[in-house]
Design a protein around this motif. Structure first.
Motif, PDB file in Angstrom:
ATOM      1  N   ARG A 103       0.847  -1.196   0.000  1.00 18.12           N
ATOM      2  CA  ARG A 103       0.000   0.000   0.000  1.00 18.12           C
ATOM      3  C   ARG A 103       0.880   1.243   0.000  1.00 18.12           C
ATOM      4  O   ARG A 103       1.752   1.405   0.857  1.00 18.12           O
ATOM      5  CB  ARG A 103      -0.909   0.026   1.224  1.00 18.12           C
ATOM      6  N   PRO A 104       0.668   2.127  -0.945  1.00 18.04           N
ATOM      7  CA  PRO A 104       1.442   3.364  -0.971  1.00 18.04           C
ATOM      8  C   PRO A 104       1.187   4.221   0.270  1.00 18.04           C
ATOM      9  O   PRO A 104       0.078   4.236   0.805  1.00 18.04           O
ATOM     10  CB  PRO A 104       0.925   4.087  -2.214  1.00 18.04           C
ATOM     11  N   THR A 105       2.207   4.883   0.716  1.00 16.48           N
ATOM     12  CA  THR A 105       2.078   5.805   1.839  1.00 16.48           C
ATOM     13  C   THR A 105       2.664   7.155   1.422  1.00 16.48           C
ATOM     14  O   THR A 105       3.494   7.228   0.522  1.00 16.48           O
ATOM     15  CB  THR A 105       2.841   5.307   3.087  1.00 16.48           C
ATOM     16  N   LEU A 106       2.205   8.188   2.100  1.00 10.90           N
ATOM     17  CA  LEU A 106       2.756   9.518   1.830  1.00 10.90           C
ATOM     18  C   LEU A 106       4.058   9.739   2.590  1.00 10.90           C
ATOM     19  O   LEU A 106       4.920  10.472   2.151  1.00 10.90           O
ATOM     20  CB  LEU A 106       1.753  10.602   2.231  1.00 10.90           C
ATOM     21  N   GLY A 107       4.173   9.131   3.765  1.00 12.18           N
ATOM     22  CA  GLY A 107       5.356   9.345   4.597  1.00 12.18           C
ATOM     23  C   GLY A 107       5.201  10.551   5.494  1.00 12.18           C
ATOM     24  O   GLY A 107       6.114  11.358   5.632  1.00 12.18           O
ATOM     25  N   ILE A 108       4.001  10.676   6.087  1.00  9.16           N
ATOM     26  CA  ILE A 108       3.746  11.798   6.995  1.00  9.16           C
ATOM     27  C   ILE A 108       3.224  11.303   8.328  1.00  9.16           C
ATOM     28  O   ILE A 108       2.744  10.182   8.452  1.00  9.16           O
ATOM     29  CB  ILE A 108       2.694  12.784   6.423  1.00  9.16           C
ATOM     30  N   SER A 109       3.312  12.167   9.294  1.00  5.16           N
ATOM     31  CA  SER A 109       2.597  12.022  10.549  1.00  5.16           C
ATOM     32  C   SER A 109       1.623  13.180  10.558  1.00  5.16           C
ATOM     33  O   SER A 109       2.005  14.322  10.294  1.00  5.16           O
ATOM     34  CB  SER A 109       3.578  12.139  11.721  1.00  5.16           C
ATOM     35  N   GLY A 110       0.344  12.882  10.781  1.00  2.75           N
ATOM     36  CA  GLY A 110      -0.650  13.940  10.712  1.00  2.75           C
ATOM     37  C   GLY A 110      -1.791  13.739  11.671  1.00  2.75           C
ATOM     38  O   GLY A 110      -1.892  12.710  12.343  1.00  2.75           O
ATOM     39  N   LEU A 111      -2.666  14.725  11.729  1.00  4.22           N
ATOM     40  CA  LEU A 111      -3.790  14.741  12.653  1.00  4.22           C
ATOM     41  C   LEU A 111      -4.943  15.484  12.002  1.00  4.22           C
ATOM     42  O   LEU A 111      -4.733  16.486  11.328  1.00  4.22           O
ATOM     43  CB  LEU A 111      -3.357  15.463  13.939  1.00  4.22           C
ATOM     44  N   ASP A 112      -6.164  14.974  12.191  1.00  2.99           N
ATOM     45  CA  ASP A 112      -7.347  15.654  11.669  1.00  2.99           C
ATOM     46  C   ASP A 112      -7.394  17.084  12.213  1.00  2.99           C
ATOM     47  O   ASP A 112      -7.128  17.313  13.397  1.00  2.99           O
ATOM     48  CB  ASP A 112      -8.633  14.962  12.116  1.00  2.99           C
ATOM     49  N   VAL A 113      -7.759  18.037  11.372  1.00  5.01           N
ATOM     50  CA  VAL A 113      -7.869  19.438  11.779  1.00  5.01           C
ATOM     51  C   VAL A 113      -8.841  19.580  12.948  1.00  5.01           C
ATOM     52  O   VAL A 113      -8.554  20.282  13.922  1.00  5.01           O
ATOM     53  CB  VAL A 113      -8.277  20.339  10.596  1.00  5.01           C
TER      54      VAL A 113
ATOM     55  N   ASN B 111     -11.614  21.509   7.780  1.00  5.35           N
ATOM     56  CA  ASN B 111     -11.359  20.089   7.551  1.00  5.35           C
ATOM     57  C   ASN B 111     -10.027  19.873   6.868  1.00  5.35           C
ATOM     58  O   ASN B 111      -9.555  20.732   6.139  1.00  5.35           O
ATOM     59  CB  ASN B 111     -12.465  19.484   6.671  1.00  5.35           C
ATOM     60  N   GLY B 112      -9.477  18.693   7.075  1.00  4.03           N
ATOM     61  CA  GLY B 112      -8.225  18.321   6.436  1.00  4.03           C
ATOM     62  C   GLY B 112      -7.326  17.616   7.420  1.00  4.03           C
ATOM     63  O   GLY B 112      -7.724  17.310   8.549  1.00  4.03           O
ATOM     64  N   ILE B 113      -6.113  17.371   6.979  1.00  6.59           N
ATOM     65  CA  ILE B 113      -5.095  16.721   7.803  1.00  6.59           C
ATOM     66  C   ILE B 113      -3.946  17.696   7.980  1.00  6.59           C
ATOM     67  O   ILE B 113      -3.316  18.111   7.004  1.00  6.59           O
ATOM     68  CB  ILE B 113      -4.553  15.443   7.122  1.00  6.59           C
TER      69      ILE B 113
ATOM     70  N   GLU C 280     -11.982  14.859  -1.509  1.00  2.00           N
ATOM     71  CA  GLU C 280     -11.764  15.696  -0.330  1.00  2.00           C
ATOM     72  C   GLU C 280     -11.253  14.839   0.809  1.00  2.00           C
ATOM     73  O   GLU C 280     -11.734  13.733   1.026  1.00  2.00           O
ATOM     74  CB  GLU C 280     -13.068  16.381   0.086  1.00  2.00           C
ATOM     75  N   ILE C 281     -10.284  15.357   1.527  1.00  2.00           N
ATOM     76  CA  ILE C 281      -9.705  14.655   2.662  1.00  2.00           C
ATOM     77  C   ILE C 281     -10.051  15.456   3.919  1.00  2.00           C
ATOM     78  O   ILE C 281      -9.551  16.559   4.116  1.00  2.00           O
ATOM     79  CB  ILE C 281      -8.167  14.516   2.515  1.00  2.00           C
ATOM     80  N   LYS C 282     -10.932  14.879   4.741  1.00  2.00           N
ATOM     81  CA  LYS C 282     -11.352  15.548   5.965  1.00  2.00           C
ATOM     82  C   LYS C 282     -10.738  14.907   7.200  1.00  2.00           C
ATOM     83  O   LYS C 282     -10.541  15.564   8.206  1.00  2.00           O
ATOM     84  CB  LYS C 282     -12.870  15.517   6.082  1.00  2.00           C
ATOM     85  N   THR C 283     -10.464  13.595   7.103  1.00  2.00           N
ATOM     86  CA  THR C 283      -9.952  12.847   8.258  1.00  2.00           C
ATOM     87  C   THR C 283      -8.815  11.922   7.828  1.00  2.00           C
ATOM     88  O   THR C 283      -8.647  11.651   6.636  1.00  2.00           O
ATOM     89  CB  THR C 283     -11.072  11.981   8.881  1.00  2.00           C
ATOM     90  N   MET C 284      -8.103  11.391   8.803  1.00  2.00           N
ATOM     91  CA  MET C 284      -7.053  10.421   8.511  1.00  2.00           C
ATOM     92  C   MET C 284      -7.655   9.181   7.856  1.00  2.00           C
ATOM     93  O   MET C 284      -7.027   8.557   7.003  1.00  2.00           O
ATOM     94  CB  MET C 284      -6.294  10.039   9.782  1.00  2.00           C
ATOM     95  N   ASN C 285      -8.886   8.829   8.219  1.00  2.00           N
ATOM     96  CA  ASN C 285      -9.561   7.693   7.605  1.00  2.00           C
ATOM     97  C   ASN C 285      -9.771   7.933   6.109  1.00  2.00           C
ATOM     98  O   ASN C 285      -9.573   7.029   5.295  1.00  2.00           O
ATOM     99  CB  ASN C 285     -10.893   7.425   8.315  1.00  2.00           C
ATOM    100  N   ASP C 286     -10.162   9.159   5.729  1.00  5.82           N
ATOM    101  CA  ASP C 286     -10.313   9.509   4.311  1.00  5.82           C
ATOM    102  C   ASP C 286      -8.982   9.326   3.579  1.00  5.82           C
ATOM    103  O   ASP C 286      -8.941   8.816   2.459  1.00  5.82           O
ATOM    104  CB  ASP C 286     -10.756  10.964   4.137  1.00  5.82           C
ATOM    105  N   LEU C 287      -7.906   9.758   4.212  1.00  2.00           N
ATOM    106  CA  LEU C 287      -6.579   9.653   3.610  1.00  2.00           C
ATOM    107  C   LEU C 287      -6.202   8.190   3.404  1.00  2.00           C
ATOM    108  O   LEU C 287      -5.754   7.797   2.328  1.00  2.00           O
ATOM    109  CB  LEU C 287      -5.545  10.358   4.490  1.00  2.00           C
TER     110      LEU C 287
END
Length: 126
Positions: free
Chosen positions: A33-43, A58-60, A89-96
């Motif tokens: 599975r491709p990954t972006l290589g980030i650590s993030g958090l829902d806005v 909304n966003g990461i 649209e990416i609103k949550t980590m789940n969307d990502l």
């Protein structure tokens, strides 16, 4: 004593994504599975924890970017807020996570981010 179990927990990915993965495995290929290589958090989570008002709902929010990753090569920076990948649209980590399942090695798309009050597009390739 309380007993931990996994009753009624569900994990799912879209059926078309599952089909693609299964087809690759049946063909003798591996699926990574491709990954972006980030650590993030829902806005929304970030703003509720910090009380800080961001100019976007909304966003990461990107906390860190791994060196040499897809995100790093695209120019993503800590503090950027991911709002879209392609037309999704990416609103949550789940969307990502769900969106990333749709890519395979060699895929390319556009990552839309909010940076310093402006929306910019970055080109990503897996």
């Amino acid at each position: 004593t309380a007993k931990a179990n996994a009753d009624n927990l569900g994990f799912s990915i879209p059926i078309n994504t599952a089909k693609t993965i299964v087809e690759k495995i049946v063909e003798g290929k591996t699926y990574v599975r491709p990954t972006l290589g980030i650590s993030g958090l829902d806005v929304k989570t970030y703003t509720s924890y910090t009380g800080q008002d961001l100019d976007i709902e909304n966003g990461i929010i990107v906390r860190s970017v791994k060196s040499g990753s897809v995100a790093s090569k695209a120019g993503l920076k800590a503090g950027d807020i991911i709002t879209k990948i392609g037309n999704t649209e990416i609103k949550t980590m789940n969307d990502l996570t769900k969106k990333l399942y749709s890519y395979s090695s060699g895929s390319k798309d556009t990552l839309t981010v909010y940076r310093n009050g402006k929306t910019i597009d970055l080109k990503i390739g897996f």
